[in-house]
Scaffold this motif. Structure first.
Motif, mmCIF file in Angstrom:
data_model
loop_
_atom_site.group_PDB
_atom_site.id
_atom_site.type_symbol
_atom_site.label_atom_id
_atom_site.label_comp_id
_atom_site.label_asym_id
_atom_site.label_seq_id
_atom_site.Cartn_x
_atom_site.Cartn_y
_atom_site.Cartn_z
ATOM 1 N N LEU A 4 0.835 -1.203 0.000
ATOM 2 C CA LEU A 4 0.000 0.000 0.000
ATOM 3 C C LEU A 4 0.872 1.255 0.000
ATOM 4 O O LEU A 4 1.936 1.272 0.624
ATOM 5 N N ASP A 5 0.410 2.296 -0.687
ATOM 6 C CA ASP A 5 1.156 3.554 -0.642
ATOM 7 C C ASP A 5 0.914 4.249 0.709
ATOM 8 O O ASP A 5 0.148 3.766 1.547
ATOM 9 N N VAL A 6 1.627 5.358 0.892
ATOM 10 C CA VAL A 6 1.613 6.047 2.187
ATOM 11 C C VAL A 6 0.192 6.448 2.592
ATOM 12 O O VAL A 6 -0.260 6.195 3.714
ATOM 13 N N ARG A 7 -0.533 7.043 1.657
ATOM 14 C CA ARG A 7 -1.889 7.493 1.986
ATOM 15 C C ARG A 7 -2.798 6.315 2.380
ATOM 16 O O ARG A 7 -3.545 6.396 3.358
ATOM 17 N N SER A 8 -2.687 5.221 1.630
ATOM 18 C CA SER A 8 -3.523 4.041 1.938
ATOM 19 C C SER A 8 -3.129 3.419 3.273
ATOM 20 O O SER A 8 -3.979 2.901 3.996
ATOM 21 N N ASN A 9 -1.836 3.452 3.589
ATOM 22 C CA ASN A 9 -1.403 2.963 4.903
ATOM 23 C C ASN A 9 -2.026 3.797 6.021
ATOM 24 O O ASN A 9 -2.472 3.257 7.031
ATOM 25 N N ILE A 10 -2.061 5.115 5.816
ATOM 26 C CA ILE A 10 -2.613 5.997 6.855
ATOM 27 C C ILE A 10 -4.131 5.796 6.981
ATOM 28 O O ILE A 10 -4.690 5.869 8.079
ATOM 29 N N LEU A 11 -4.772 5.496 5.858
ATOM 30 C CA LEU A 11 -6.233 5.306 5.872
ATOM 31 C C LEU A 11 -6.650 3.894 6.287
ATOM 32 O O LEU A 11 -7.836 3.619 6.464
ATOM 33 N N ILE B 44 3.077 6.892 12.657
ATOM 34 C CA ILE B 44 2.505 7.829 13.637
ATOM 35 C C ILE B 44 1.239 8.485 13.070
ATOM 36 O O ILE B 44 0.224 8.593 13.759
ATOM 37 N N ALA B 45 1.298 8.870 11.798
ATOM 38 C CA ALA B 45 0.098 9.449 11.163
ATOM 39 C C ALA B 45 -1.041 8.428 11.191
ATOM 40 O O ALA B 45 -2.191 8.770 11.496
ATOM 41 N N ARG B 46 -0.739 7.175 10.897
ATOM 42 C CA ARG B 46 -1.763 6.114 10.908
ATOM 43 C C ARG B 46 -2.353 5.950 12.307
ATOM 44 O O ARG B 46 -3.564 5.796 12.476
ATOM 45 N N ALA B 47 -1.465 6.004 13.315
ATOM 46 C CA ALA B 47 -1.944 5.836 14.698
ATOM 47 C C ALA B 47 -2.812 7.012 15.138
ATOM 48 O O ALA B 47 -3.788 6.842 15.861
ATOM 49 N N ILE C 186 -0.731 14.609 7.547
ATOM 50 C CA ILE C 186 0.218 14.378 6.451
ATOM 51 C C ILE C 186 1.101 15.611 6.263
ATOM 52 O O ILE C 186 2.321 15.495 6.108
ATOM 53 N N GLY C 187 0.501 16.782 6.353
ATOM 54 C CA GLY C 187 1.259 18.030 6.218
ATOM 55 C C GLY C 187 2.231 18.233 7.363
ATOM 56 O O GLY C 187 3.437 18.413 7.143
ATOM 57 N N THR C 188 1.745 18.141 8.598
ATOM 58 C CA THR C 188 2.617 18.448 9.741
ATOM 59 C C THR C 188 3.697 17.380 9.938
ATOM 60 O O THR C 188 4.754 17.669 10.493
ATOM 61 N N LEU C 189 3.433 16.164 9.473
ATOM 62 C CA LEU C 189 4.455 15.123 9.601
ATOM 63 C C LEU C 189 5.413 15.120 8.401
ATOM 64 O O LEU C 189 6.267 14.239 8.291
ATOM 65 N N GLY C 190 5.263 16.112 7.524
ATOM 66 C CA GLY C 190 6.205 16.260 6.409
ATOM 67 C C GLY C 190 6.085 15.171 5.365
ATOM 68 O O GLY C 190 7.078 14.776 4.745
ATOM 69 N N LEU C 191 4.860 14.657 5.161
ATOM 70 C CA LEU C 191 4.685 13.535 4.242
ATOM 71 C C LEU C 191 3.937 13.924 2.960
ATOM 72 O O LEU C 191 3.618 13.054 2.141
ATOM 73 N N SER C 192 3.692 15.210 2.782
ATOM 74 C CA SER C 192 2.846 15.646 1.653
ATOM 75 C C SER C 192 3.377 15.175 0.300
ATOM 76 O O SER C 192 2.598 14.794 -0.574
ATOM 77 N N ALA C 193 4.698 15.177 0.145
ATOM 78 C CA ALA C 193 5.274 14.794 -1.152
ATOM 79 C C ALA C 193 5.416 13.275 -1.290
ATOM 80 O O ALA C 193 5.898 12.776 -2.309
ATOM 81 N N ARG C 194 5.018 12.534 -0.254
ATOM 82 C CA ARG C 194 5.280 11.084 -0.218
ATOM 83 C C ARG C 194 4.035 10.222 -0.334
ATOM 84 O O ARG C 194 4.145 8.996 -0.294
#
Ligand code: ADP
Ligand code: MG
Length: 253
Positions: A108-115, A163-166, A137-145
């Motif tokens: 899964l990509d980053v966004r799908s992992n978080i969701l 951490i974003a997922r949690a 996603i923004g505050t954890l610096g993941l926007s480009a990922r």
């Protein structure tokens, strides 16, 4: 009368918790009559030597493992009276997890992992929840990922996804087991600062297992285990004082 943990200002609680593994002469007592609550909005560190029972306490509190005796509450719910299905549902809704090994889903990509927690719980995030997730996603610096897969990221970036997922479901408690164990010290400090901020800015309750005094020094409260018992429960400590505290007890077994 049933007293919920939340009535006591607690996000999770165990009472008279004993956990043994094995049987007969091979029995290991991992936790010995432990009673403790994780206070709402606080960042709590659970420290102690290897084998002192830290992970077992976390796993039982989070409903990943069952007690041998004693009672366990997570958020509003007493876990000890639940069947497997209900337990899974409560755990998905009330607990977030951050592990040493990140535990992201490789396909899964980053966004799908978080969701993923929403997916597993079978509900689409609301507009409000999506706003929160984008904020994370923004505050954890993941926007480009967001479209990348875990293997394309550094360890520190992978742990930020975890951490974003949690944080995504705003669970009653986030349980973190040695979250900086696989990171270099600088990246580890960044991850600790993010956890501390989630608690101080957003009131997220966090229970973090660590054997690292520097990690423990980021927490509001430090609980120490030795041989399956609580031997210290107090406020914030410097890394030097946390280190001295850890050296003050005999190593477990
Ligand atoms: P810590 O996280 O503080 O290192 P653990 O909670 O992992 O400690 O372990 C506490 C004790 O319980 C140790 O003696 C360990 O060997 C034992 N233990 C933990 N998990 C198991 C298991 N699944 N089976 C048998 N013994 C276990
Ligand atoms: Mg452990």
């Amino acid at each position: 009368m049933q007293i919920n943990s939340s009535d006591l200002g607690l996000a999770a609680r165990v009472a008279g918790l004993t956990k043994t593994y094995g049987a007969g002469s091979g029995t290991v007592t991992a936790l010995d009559d432990v009673s403790v609550g994780i206070r709402t909005g606080e960042f709590t560190a659970v420290i102690g030597a290897s084998g002192s029972g830290k992970s077992t306490l976390m796993h039982v509190m989070a409903g990943l493992d069952t007690p041998t005796s004693g009672r366990v509450w997570l958020g509003e719910t007493e876990l000890t009276s639940l069947g497997d299905r209900e337990l899974t549902r409560v755990r998905r809704r009330s607990a977030g997890f951050v592990f040493q090994s990140f535990n992201l889903v490789p396909v899964l990509d980053v966004r799908s992992n978080i969701l993923l927690p929403f997916e597993l719980d079978g509900h689409r995030p609301s507009k409000d929840e999506l706003t929160w997730i984008d904020h994370l996603i923004g505050t954890l610096g993941l926007s480009a990922r967001t479209a990348q897969r875990p293997y394309e990221l550094s360890g520190g970036q992978q742990q930020r996804v975890a951490i974003a997922r949690a944080l995504a479901t705003r669970p009653a408690v986030i349980f973190a087991d040695e979250p900086t164990g696989n990171l270099d010290s600088r990246t580890g400090r960044e991850v600790l600062a993010l956890l501390a901020e989630a608690s101080s800015l957003h009131g997220q309750s966090i229970a973090m297992v660590t054997h690292d005094p520097v990690a423990a020094s980021h927490a509001d409260r430090i609980i120490m285990l030795a041989d399956g018992r609580i031997v210290h429960d107090g406020g914030r400590l410097s890394a030097a004082d946390a280190s001295e505290l850890m050296l003050s007890v005999e190593p477990a077994r």
